[in-house]
Scaffold this motif. Structure first.
Motif, short mmCIF file in Angstrom:
data_model
loop_
_atom_site.label_atom_id
_atom_site.label_comp_id
_atom_site.label_asym_id
_atom_site.label_seq_id
_atom_site.Cartn_x
_atom_site.Cartn_y
_atom_site.Cartn_z
N SER A 93 -4.31 6.84 2.77
CA SER A 93 -4.22 5.83 1.70
C SER A 93 -5.46 4.94 1.69
CB SER A 93 -2.96 4.99 1.88
OG SER A 93 -3.10 4.13 3.00
N ASP A 94 -5.63 4.22 0.57
CA ASP A 94 -6.77 3.31 0.44
C ASP A 94 -6.63 2.09 1.34
OD1 ASP A 94 -7.92 4.96 -1.44
OD2 ASP A 94 -6.97 3.95 -3.12
N ASP B 104 0.85 -1.18 0.00
CA ASP B 104 0.00 0.00 0.00
C ASP B 104 0.89 1.23 0.00
OD1 ASP B 104 -2.66 1.37 0.31
OD2 ASP B 104 -1.68 2.11 2.13
N GLU C 211 -6.56 -4.19 8.34
CA GLU C 211 -6.45 -3.28 7.22
C GLU C 211 -5.22 -2.40 7.42
OE1 GLU C 211 -10.15 -1.47 5.40
OE2 GLU C 211 -9.16 0.35 6.18
N HIS D 215 -2.26 0.44 6.19
CA HIS D 215 -2.14 1.67 5.41
C HIS D 215 -0.72 2.23 5.53
CE1 HIS D 215 -6.59 2.32 5.00
NE2 HIS D 215 -6.59 1.55 6.07
#
Length: 211
Positions: free
Chosen positions: A202-203, A88, A195, A197
């Motif tokens: 950021s996505d 990422d 998740e 990042h």
């Protein structure tokens, strides 16, 4: 005086002209034969195209069996899991281990007690960009089976984990650090994913924790 056979007697209307119609049977037969040949050509061409399309479909399926199930339905791509390298932004991540069920971390004056239980995510973070990048645990999220998201407990990680390396750690290009993300979550939680990042903007990329 001889009368003209082409003219009627005086006082009578003129004879109607005779129109001779010639039947062109040869021309009709020729047109019929040409039309039949064209029709047959179209039928043969349509059959060839149909059989060719069927063969292409079979080859395509045979060449990519890993993308379909036994019933012919497309397979769903598998989500990255433990041990997989994901990227990422300027960071590449690799989650190596997950610890659950910790009631506290730290010792003596640095001890922190969990509201529910502590979950520790062990990971490696590498800077794959061309500039230094700040890694922060506050940008990372834990997701459970109900779709709820949990923030990292930065305070407990800084005080109770000697090797956390996850709080505002500046990583230069090409360097990597081993870090630990700490989350305070309910005792009956069912983990789904983390998740990751490279920054709060950021996505992000998701790594499955489901077992």
């Amino acid at each position: 005086m001889h009368s003209n056979p082409q003219q009627p007697p005086h006082g009578y209307p003129p004879y109607p002209q005779t129109v001779v119609v010639q039947k062109k049977g040869g021309g009709c037969l020729k047109a019929l034969l040409i039309g039949g040949a064209v029709l047959m050509g179209l039928i043969v061409l349509g059959t060839a195209l149909k059989s060719g399309g069927q063969n292409d479909t079979q080859v395509s399926r045979a060449e990519t069996p890993e993308h379909t199930t036994q019933t012919g339905k497309p397979r769903k791509p598998q989500a990255p899991a433990l041990g997989d390298v994901v990227k990422d932004g300027k960071f590449a991540f690799k989650v190596s281990k997950v610890e659950k069920g910790l009631s506290q971390v730290g010792e003596s004056f640095t001890v922190s007690k969990a509201q529910g239980q502590y979950v520790l995510i062990h990971l490696t973070v590498k800077n794959i960009g061309d500039k230094a990048q700040m890694f922060s645990d506050s940008a990372q999220k834990l997701i459970d089976a109900k779709g709820r998201t949990f923030d990292a407990d930065s305070g407990a990680a800084v005080l109770g984990l000697k090797d956390s390396n996850a709080f505002l750690n500046n990583i230069n290009p090409g360097n990597a650090v081993n870090g630990i993300l700490l989350f305070d979550v309910p005792k009956d939680i069912k983990l789904k994913a983390v998740e990751l990042h490279d920054s709060v903007f950021s996505d992000g990329v998701t790594v499955s924790l489901a077992r």
